[in-house]
Design an enzyme around this catalytic site. Sequence first.
Site, PDB file in Angstrom:
ATOM      1  N   ASN A 150      -5.690 -23.848  17.734  1.00  0.00           N
ATOM      2  CA  ASN A 150      -7.058 -23.312  17.862  1.00  0.00           C
ATOM      3  C   ASN A 150      -7.127 -21.986  18.609  1.00  0.00           C
ATOM      4  O   ASN A 150      -7.894 -21.095  18.262  1.00  0.00           O
ATOM      5  CB  ASN A 150      -7.981 -24.354  18.489  1.00  0.00           C
ATOM      6  CG  ASN A 150      -7.546 -24.790  19.852  1.00  0.00           C
ATOM      7  OD1 ASN A 150      -6.361 -24.805  20.166  1.00  0.00           O
ATOM      8  ND2 ASN A 150      -8.492 -25.144  20.685  1.00  0.00           N
ATOM      9  N   GLU A 460      -3.411 -27.600  34.626  1.00  0.00           N
ATOM     10  CA  GLU A 460      -2.786 -26.299  34.452  1.00  0.00           C
ATOM     11  C   GLU A 460      -3.545 -25.289  35.312  1.00  0.00           C
ATOM     12  O   GLU A 460      -4.493 -25.624  35.982  1.00  0.00           O
ATOM     13  CB  GLU A 460      -2.860 -25.897  32.971  1.00  0.00           C
ATOM     14  CG  GLU A 460      -2.174 -26.888  32.050  1.00  0.00           C
ATOM     15  CD  GLU A 460      -2.136 -26.426  30.601  1.00  0.00           C
ATOM     16  OE1 GLU A 460      -3.208 -26.109  30.053  1.00  0.00           O
ATOM     17  OE2 GLU A 460      -1.036 -26.374  30.037  1.00  0.00           O
TER      18      GLU A 460
HETATM   19  O1  TXE Z   1      -2.866 -31.319  16.833  1.00  0.00           O
HETATM   20  P1  TXE Z   1      -1.481 -31.940  17.075  1.00  0.00           P
HETATM   21  P2  TXE Z   1      -3.411 -30.697  15.529  1.00  0.00           P
HETATM   22  C1  TXE Z   1      -7.260 -31.898  18.572  1.00  0.00           C
HETATM   23  C2  TXE Z   1      -8.346 -31.806  17.548  1.00  0.00           C
HETATM   24  C3  TXE Z   1      -7.614 -31.670  16.274  1.00  0.00           C
HETATM   25  C4  TXE Z   1      -6.486 -32.618  16.535  1.00  0.00           C
HETATM   26  C5  TXE Z   1      -5.320 -32.394  15.675  1.00  0.00           C
HETATM   27  O2  TXE Z   1      -9.095 -32.986  17.555  1.00  0.00           O
HETATM   28  O3  TXE Z   1      -8.366 -32.051  15.161  1.00  0.00           O
HETATM   29  O4  TXE Z   1      -6.155 -32.393  17.888  1.00  0.00           O
HETATM   30  O5  TXE Z   1      -4.895 -31.035  15.739  1.00  0.00           O
HETATM   31  C6  TXE Z   1       2.847 -30.599  17.808  1.00  0.00           C
HETATM   32  N1  TXE Z   1       6.247 -34.268  18.885  1.00  0.00           N
HETATM   33  N2  TXE Z   1      -6.918 -30.657  19.174  1.00  0.00           N
HETATM   34  O6  TXE Z   1      -3.017 -31.376  14.273  1.00  0.00           O
HETATM   35  O7  TXE Z   1      -1.005 -32.599  15.853  1.00  0.00           O
HETATM   36  C7  TXE Z   1       2.272 -29.817  16.655  1.00  0.00           C
HETATM   37  O8  TXE Z   1       3.273 -29.359  15.795  1.00  0.00           O
HETATM   38  C8  TXE Z   1       6.100 -33.059  19.419  1.00  0.00           C
HETATM   39  C9  TXE Z   1      -7.295 -30.491  20.524  1.00  0.00           C
HETATM   40  O9  TXE Z   1      -3.027 -29.269  15.628  1.00  0.00           O
HETATM   41  O10 TXE Z   1      -1.610 -32.682  18.330  1.00  0.00           O
HETATM   42  C10 TXE Z   1       1.537 -28.720  17.391  1.00  0.00           C
HETATM   43  O11 TXE Z   1       2.432 -27.708  17.804  1.00  0.00           O
HETATM   44  N3  TXE Z   1       5.146 -32.202  19.044  1.00  0.00           N
HETATM   45  C11 TXE Z   1      -6.588 -29.384  21.170  1.00  0.00           C
HETATM   46  C12 TXE Z   1       0.992 -29.453  18.598  1.00  0.00           C
HETATM   47  O12 TXE Z   1       1.807 -30.615  18.745  1.00  0.00           O
HETATM   48  C13 TXE Z   1       4.296 -32.594  18.085  1.00  0.00           C
HETATM   49  C14 TXE Z   1      -6.376 -28.191  20.320  1.00  0.00           C
HETATM   50  C15 TXE Z   1      -0.466 -29.902  18.456  1.00  0.00           C
HETATM   51  O13 TXE Z   1      -0.575 -30.639  17.264  1.00  0.00           O
HETATM   52  C16 TXE Z   1       4.403 -33.858  17.492  1.00  0.00           C
HETATM   53  C17 TXE Z   1      -5.971 -28.513  18.982  1.00  0.00           C
HETATM   54  C18 TXE Z   1       5.435 -34.713  17.923  1.00  0.00           C
HETATM   55  N4  TXE Z   1       5.646 -35.921  17.404  1.00  0.00           N
HETATM   56  C19 TXE Z   1      -6.274 -29.724  18.458  1.00  0.00           C
HETATM   57  N5  TXE Z   1       3.422 -33.977  16.582  1.00  0.00           N
HETATM   58  C20 TXE Z   1      -7.059 -28.969  22.534  1.00  0.00           C
HETATM   59  N6  TXE Z   1      -7.299 -29.900  23.430  1.00  0.00           N
HETATM   60  O14 TXE Z   1      -7.126 -27.788  22.825  1.00  0.00           O
HETATM   61  C21 TXE Z   1       2.725 -32.817  16.597  1.00  0.00           C
HETATM   62  N7  TXE Z   1       3.250 -31.967  17.499  1.00  0.00           N
END
Ligand code: TXE
Length: 479
Positions: A150, A460
Amino acid sequence: MNIQNYINGNFHNPTNDDWIDNYNPSNGEVYGQIPNSTKEDVENAYIAAKSAFPSWSQTTLEERSRILIKISELLEENLQRFAEAESKDNGKPISLAKAVDIPRAASNFRFFGNAITQFASESHESIGLQAINYTLRQPIGVVGCISPWNLPLYLFTWKIAPAIAAGNCVVAKPSEVTPMTAYLLGEICNEAGLPKGVLNIVHGLGTTTGQAIIEHQDIKAISFTGGTATGAHIAKVAAPMFKKLSLELGGKNPNIIFADCDYEDMLSTTVRSSFANQGQICLCGSRIFVEASIYEKFKKDFVEKVKQLKVGHPSKDDTNIGALVSKPHLEKVKEYIAIAKDEHGSILCGGNEVTIEGFENGYYLEPTVIEVPNDDCRVNQEEIFGPVVTIMPFNSEDEVLQMANKVKYGLSATLWTNNLKRTMKMSNELQAGIVWVNTWMMRDLRTPFGGVKASGVGREGGFEALRFFTEAKNVCIKY
Ligand code: TXE
């Protein structure tokens, strides 16, 4: 444009030659390829980081600070290029990337470049026992930083900058959905004179590359921002290995509006806190609660203002709302709009996809305001993470406090009031890591940042981040 891994100061293809498509959300087209890195690539990154650590951890604070500040200056010099890349990769308006994302990435390096020169550790004199204790704050070694899509460069650098400032070497993975600016950062680090191997950037899916980082025996700490389910998975893998963990997860933040607030300021800020970055900020105030006496007025004025927001191509200066980050994310957000209808919510404005001439396959959605019949419905409980907010009235402080806290998340809360006693009481009782009163997303990088409950573990920002990225060792000397 093909992206490569940045390992030991050089750019490499993934060892298995496995690639993922990179989409441009503004037109739905594939515009490049990203490595889907394996364990082997992560191991190569780890080896580079491990080799760089002895020397980097002994680099003077002045030298570390100089390099971090140089990175910051180079990002500022390359503002236009980075902003264009961020906007193309993510779908956000270029005006936003230029005003917020890239300047903040530069600030992250400048801030931690300065902060490390001011970071001190404690000393405790054991009076009467003729002993003195002093605490060392030593870098951990090789650490992992994993960030979401994001605020791509903004959140990526928010982790990397304190990690390297504290003397660690890093294996970092940006989101596979938005890898471009992290890729470009490698060049800047080389130009700034960051020694080879201090920062290594591997690209790929969470389940392959991310998983290889969190499972790695010798990567001693993981700083993660992303979804709550992913955070729980990372904790499951990394906690039994006794890794240090910082998890910054989702939010479902209340925006609580009392009748005694400064109305115009509240109204314009609420439009921003609802829809900035297409509502894809974990701090967005997605549940709006309005005191009953001004509810009808607010509803009318808010909807009128939201209807004026222009959904458009991210490169256009007059665009307020760009494209959502990906097709699957657009589908997820649309699904929640359908759920709202099933739950007897009324769509006061928006709710539909938007077709932009010339960019018909882009992921555009109208900013959407839903009036909900109660606080228990799914759209008021689950994180949507898109340009969708709910509104409903409340009658008393106690009632709204109870609704505000009745979600599994606890990242931030916004309060609009000029009543001091109420401000103090509610700020104390809101279950959130961050409370904004009469403002939103005003950030001072020295302050602790993070959430409670399902919004995460750890803080953080400022010295909290430098503490996370160091191990405390107490030395007790008897004299
Ligand atoms: O997040 P992911 P996504 C929330 C928001 C969104 C949801 C999914 O609700 O719809 O999360 O977003 C890595 N081991 N937020 O799909 O999947 C992945 O490759 C290690 C809130 O982007 O959690 C990416 O680099 N890493 C949030 C990162 O984790 C892994 C902002 C985030 O991906 C992994 C964005 C694994 N097994 C989304 N699986 C906020 N709080 O700011 C995934 N990743």
